[in-house]
Design a protein around this motif. Structure first.
Motif, mmCIF file in Angstrom:
data_model
loop_
_atom_site.group_PDB
_atom_site.id
_atom_site.type_symbol
_atom_site.label_atom_id
_atom_site.label_comp_id
_atom_site.label_asym_id
_atom_site.label_seq_id
_atom_site.Cartn_x
_atom_site.Cartn_y
_atom_site.Cartn_z
ATOM 1 N N TRP A 54 67.888 29.496 5.282
ATOM 2 C CA TRP A 54 66.597 28.875 5.607
ATOM 3 C C TRP A 54 66.722 28.027 6.867
ATOM 4 O O TRP A 54 67.700 27.292 7.043
ATOM 5 C CB TRP A 54 66.123 28.001 4.453
ATOM 6 C CG TRP A 54 64.766 27.396 4.672
ATOM 7 C CD1 TRP A 54 64.477 26.205 5.282
ATOM 8 C CD2 TRP A 54 63.498 27.955 4.298
ATOM 9 N NE1 TRP A 54 63.119 25.991 5.315
ATOM 10 C CE2 TRP A 54 62.498 27.048 4.715
ATOM 11 C CE3 TRP A 54 63.119 29.132 3.648
ATOM 12 C CZ2 TRP A 54 61.138 27.289 4.507
ATOM 13 C CZ3 TRP A 54 61.766 29.366 3.432
ATOM 14 C CH2 TRP A 54 60.795 28.441 3.865
ATOM 15 N N ASN A 56 65.620 24.946 8.347
ATOM 16 C CA ASN A 56 65.024 23.710 7.846
ATOM 17 C C ASN A 56 64.779 22.736 8.995
ATOM 18 O O ASN A 56 65.658 21.974 9.384
ATOM 19 C CB ASN A 56 65.957 23.077 6.811
ATOM 20 C CG ASN A 56 65.251 22.078 5.929
ATOM 21 O OD1 ASN A 56 64.312 22.429 5.226
ATOM 22 N ND2 ASN A 56 65.692 20.838 5.945
ATOM 23 N N ILE A 66 61.880 22.664 3.859
ATOM 24 C CA ILE A 66 61.518 23.105 2.511
ATOM 25 C C ILE A 66 60.719 22.033 1.770
ATOM 26 O O ILE A 66 59.972 22.346 0.844
ATOM 27 C CB ILE A 66 62.756 23.502 1.680
ATOM 28 C CG1 ILE A 66 63.755 22.348 1.578
ATOM 29 C CG2 ILE A 66 63.409 24.751 2.240
ATOM 30 C CD1 ILE A 66 64.886 22.625 0.600
ATOM 31 N N TYR A 76 60.756 26.464 -3.545
ATOM 32 C CA TYR A 76 62.105 26.795 -3.076
ATOM 33 C C TYR A 76 63.137 26.497 -4.158
ATOM 34 O O TYR A 76 64.021 27.306 -4.437
ATOM 35 C CB TYR A 76 62.431 26.020 -1.802
ATOM 36 C CG TYR A 76 63.687 26.518 -1.113
ATOM 37 C CD1 TYR A 76 63.622 27.547 -0.180
ATOM 38 C CD2 TYR A 76 64.937 25.979 -1.415
ATOM 39 C CE1 TYR A 76 64.770 28.022 0.443
ATOM 40 C CE2 TYR A 76 66.089 26.450 -0.805
ATOM 41 C CZ TYR A 76 66.004 27.479 0.127
ATOM 42 O OH TYR A 76 67.142 27.955 0.736
ATOM 43 N N GLY A 345 61.644 31.240 7.279
ATOM 44 C CA GLY A 345 60.874 30.032 7.054
ATOM 45 C C GLY A 345 59.407 30.283 7.334
ATOM 46 O O GLY A 345 59.023 31.348 7.828
#
Length: 349
Positions: A54, A56, A66, A76, A345
């Motif tokens: 991911w 982030n 997230i 998530y 994402g």
């Protein structure tokens, strides 16, 4: 028309618009996108995907973290708890290997706008929000004015029991859609930067841990200066094979040259990744992802970026369609290597 009728019609229109907006939010929301993405990923349609990571970040209000909302964070957390996703990497002869029936859980845990401010705090913060450990921490090794091996960043990640994942980024500035003023791929091919690359390889060899490395992130995207658009594009007469487009060919050979130099220094603790984007630009024949590929003899894993909308105004593509397109693209590159979702994402929709 009667005044009361007009008022009634106005109220009906407002209610209908409000209802449509609510329904849109229910259908197209970040939490829903996350749920749909994981559901699709966990199907039997993608047997060669062995890792996810991911991205982030909340840089410039991107809302990609997230925990950009409570519902997104919960989505998530619930999905990543599946035992399918694992937090410990397995290496054989210093190479990361896929594990049957498992998917590595990695992340870029918000290391700042330059993507290289590696800190234990950000790793801990991501894992607390995810309620699950990560196998690797992903960060950029920007070449800036001088290429250096990122010893401190690698040590910080390794000391936490994570795998350092280095993005070799030959850029001296962060402007998109243009050539870099300092780092040219043809110079790498011609050995101009061999001394610096050899020192980098020695740094990798001496870091006392296994590392993951990619060169030229999302190479089929013209937002980065290593894309073929800035390195010969569709020409065939100015470099190498006259049947091969110069732009991708120069990148391919530059990557091969880097790997060869690392092998010569016996930096055998590197697992090499080739990273493309599912939505690469421009949509031209010479920009096909497979044309940039150094080859199975050089690369260990194939990786891809699969983003949902990064702005509420972006067009919406279902996670199912996105993953199917990404998987087909990776198969055009190599049918035998393990695959990884190196970046995924979505913003708050």
């Amino acid at each position: 028309m009667n005044k009361h009728i007009l008022v009634t019609l106005y109220l009906v229109i407002i209610l209908l618009f409000s209802s449509c907006e609510k329904n849109y939010d229910l259908i197209h929301s970040k939490s829903r996108w996350i749920n749909d993405y994981f559901e699709e990923l966990e199907s039997t349609r993608y047997p060669q995907i062995y890792a996810i990571s991911w991205w982030n970040e909340d840089f410039d209000n991107s809302f990609l973290t997230i925990n950009s909302s409570g519902s997104s964070c919960k989505a998530y957390q619930q999905n990543i708890q599946n035992d399918l996703f694992i937090s410990n990497g397995k290496f054989v002869n210093h190479k990361l290997v896929p594990i049957a029936g498992a998917i590595y859980h990695g992340a870029y845990p918000n290391f700042g706008g330059t993507e290289d401010n590696v800190s234990k705090e950000e790793i801990v913060d991501f894992e607390l929000n995810a309620t699950k450990k990560i196998a690797w921490a992903y960060f950029s090794n920007n070449w800036d004015s001088v290429l250096r091996f990122p010893t401190n960043a690698v040590q910080t990640i390794a000391e936490m029991g994570k795998i350092p994942f280095i993005r070799l980024m030959p850029r001296s500035e962060f402007e998109t859609g243009k050539p870099d003023p300092k780092w040219q791929l043809i110079d790498i091919v011609n050995g101009v930067h061999d001394k610096a690359i050899i020192q980098w390889a020695l740094g990798a060899k001496m870091c006392n841990c296994d590392i993951l490395v990619e060169f030229g992130t999302e190479v089929n995207g013209n937002w980065f200066p290593w894309n073929g658009e800035y390195n010969g594009k569709d020409g065939t007469n100015n470099y190498g094979d006259v049947q091969y487009p110069d732009g991708p060919e120069v990148f391919r050979d530059a990557y091969r040259h880097i790997i060869n130099l690392c092998k010569q220094q016996q930096a055998t603790n590197i697992t090499w990744f080739f990273h493309i984007d599912a939505s690469g630009e421009p949509n031209e024949w010479w920009n096909e992802a497979s044309l940039y590929y150094p080859g199975d003899d050089y690369i260990d894993w194939i990786g891809v970026s699969t983003y949902g909308p990064q702005n509420r105004l972006d067009s919406y593509e279902t996670p199912q369609a996105l993953l199917q397109r990404a998987y087909k693209m990776m198969q055009t590159v190599s049918k035998t290597k393990p695959y990884a979702i190196l970046e995924f994402g979505v913003t708050e929709l």
